[in-house]
Design a protein around this motif. Structure first.
Motif, short mmCIF file in Angstrom:
data_model
loop_
_atom_site.label_atom_id
_atom_site.label_comp_id
_atom_site.label_asym_id
_atom_site.label_seq_id
_atom_site.Cartn_x
_atom_site.Cartn_y
_atom_site.Cartn_z
N LEU A 181 0.84 -1.19 0.00
CA LEU A 181 0.00 0.00 0.00
C LEU A 181 0.88 1.24 0.00
O LEU A 181 1.92 1.28 0.67
CB LEU A 181 -0.92 0.01 1.22
CG LEU A 181 -1.89 -1.17 1.36
CD1 LEU A 181 -2.79 -0.95 2.57
CD2 LEU A 181 -2.72 -1.35 0.10
N TYR A 182 0.45 2.25 -0.75
CA TYR A 182 1.22 3.49 -0.87
C TYR A 182 0.34 4.66 -0.47
O TYR A 182 -0.82 4.74 -0.87
CB TYR A 182 1.70 3.65 -2.32
CG TYR A 182 2.77 2.64 -2.69
CD1 TYR A 182 4.10 3.00 -2.74
CD2 TYR A 182 2.42 1.32 -2.95
CE1 TYR A 182 5.08 2.07 -3.06
CE2 TYR A 182 3.39 0.38 -3.26
CZ TYR A 182 4.72 0.75 -3.32
OH TYR A 182 5.68 -0.18 -3.62
N ASP A 183 0.91 5.56 0.32
CA ASP A 183 0.10 6.68 0.80
C ASP A 183 -0.02 7.78 -0.25
O ASP A 183 0.70 7.79 -1.26
CB ASP A 183 0.64 7.23 2.13
CG ASP A 183 2.06 7.77 2.03
OD1 ASP A 183 2.44 8.32 0.98
OD2 ASP A 183 2.80 7.65 3.03
N ALA A 184 -0.93 8.70 0.03
CA ALA A 184 -1.23 9.74 -0.95
C ALA A 184 -0.04 10.63 -1.22
O ALA A 184 0.20 11.03 -2.37
CB ALA A 184 -2.42 10.57 -0.45
N ALA A 185 0.74 10.95 -0.18
CA ALA A 185 1.89 11.84 -0.36
C ALA A 185 2.92 11.20 -1.28
O ALA A 185 3.51 11.87 -2.14
CB ALA A 185 2.51 12.18 0.99
N THR A 186 3.16 9.91 -1.12
CA THR A 186 4.13 9.22 -1.98
C THR A 186 3.66 9.24 -3.43
O THR A 186 4.44 9.55 -4.34
CB THR A 186 4.32 7.76 -1.51
OG1 THR A 186 4.86 7.76 -0.19
CG2 THR A 186 5.24 7.00 -2.45
N LEU A 187 2.39 8.93 -3.64
CA LEU A 187 1.89 8.90 -5.01
C LEU A 187 1.77 10.30 -5.62
O LEU A 187 1.87 10.45 -6.84
CB LEU A 187 0.56 8.15 -5.08
CG LEU A 187 0.66 6.65 -4.79
CD1 LEU A 187 -0.64 5.95 -5.17
CD2 LEU A 187 1.83 6.00 -5.51
N ARG A 188 1.63 11.30 -4.79
CA ARG A 188 1.71 12.68 -5.31
C ARG A 188 3.14 12.96 -5.78
O ARG A 188 3.35 13.52 -6.86
CB ARG A 188 1.31 13.68 -4.23
CG ARG A 188 1.43 15.15 -4.67
CD ARG A 188 1.33 16.08 -3.48
NE ARG A 188 2.34 15.76 -2.49
CZ ARG A 188 2.26 16.08 -1.19
NH1 ARG A 188 1.21 16.73 -0.73
NH2 ARG A 188 3.23 15.75 -0.35
#
Length: 274
Positions: A181-188
């Motif tokens: 799972l990847y958090d929103a900040a990483t994917l931003r």
């Protein structure tokens, strides 16, 4: 900012989705597609059927912008594994062909901006649908994953390739192969999520309203040019741009905006999507 509008179909308590049409203060029509299928918003057959019907309705009668969102604690905990149980290779291939043809491709082809709002956990099919949208917004606590490896599968609704387009092939392979799972900040930071907002639903609604009030035909032209680049590179995009962009000079919106700019300056034009 919103005015009440008619729903495209009668509401039903057991229906997995809700498709509503509302208008901005300026009168632009927006469609809001909400996943509302129990606590987990699982993509079972009923959910897939409902989303296919909703996308078909949007394609038949496009609004000037679309918002995809979900109710509940999570956006979606993924696909109900019963959908895959006992499928033959041919049946599996048919399933993916259908989902491309009835969800991902027509969603991408809508002649208007499409925004996806992710406020919580967004797994598998829900994440792949997000990747078929134009803009993805997320809440800080949202997490994303393509976790199909837990059942020996790879994401097959276009997730890996669309993730690679946004984040690069190495990061796409990492995300898919690890199943993490990847958090929103990483994917931003990776370029997958466009922006992270505390109140993502409010921000998504404001953005969709702004886009709906804008030059819809020009937004469609932008999508066509980028689609050409995706399929054939810069040379192909360059080859279609003159005709796609040239056609805008015969739209009421461009003519009116040019006149408004010359008469009263920039930023004063109003658009009707024509």
């Amino acid at each position: 900012m919103w005015q009440s509008g008619g729903m495209t179909e009668p509401a039903a308590a057991a229906h997995p989705t809700r498709l509503e049409r509302v208008r901005t203060d300026a009168g632009a029509e927006i469609a809001i597609l909400t996943f509302a299928h129990g606590a987990l918003n699982l993509f079972d057959q009923a959910m897939f059927d409902a989303v296919q019907a909703d996308v078909a309705a949007l394609a038949e009668n496009p609004p000037r912008a679309v918002l995809l969102r979900a109710e509940g604690k999570v956006v979606s905990a993924g696909v109900d594994v019963h959908v895959f149980d006992g499928l033959t290779a041919e049946q599996g291939a048919d399933l993916w062909q259908e989902l491309f043809a009835e969800i991902c491709h027509p969603l991408e082809a809508l002649p208007c901006p499409v925004v996806y709002s992710a406020h919580g956990l967004t797994l598998t099919a829900a994440f792949e649908i997000a990747l078929a949208c134009d803009i993805i917004l997320a809440a800080p606590k949202a997490k994303f994953g393509l976790v199909e490896t837990v059942v020996g599968l790879t994401p097959s609704m276009g997730g890996p390739q669309r993730l690679a387009e946004r984040a690069g092939s190495g990061r796409a392979r990492e995300l898919v192969m690890t199943g993490d799972l990847y958090d929103a900040a990483t994917l931003r930071d990776w370029g997958v999520v466009n922006a992270v907002h505390e109140d993502v639903d409010a921000e998504a609604r404001a953005l969709v309203a702004r886009l709906a009030d804008g030059p819809t035909r020009a937004h469609d032209a932008t999508k066509q040019i980028i689609s050409a680049w995706r399929s054939g590179g810069i040379a192909h995009a360059d080859s279609i741009t003159p005709d796609v962009s040239g056609a805008l000079f015969e739209t009421e919106d461009l003519r009116g905006a040019v006149r408004s700019f010359l008469d009263v300056g920039p930023g004063k034009a109003t658009y009707r999507g024509q």
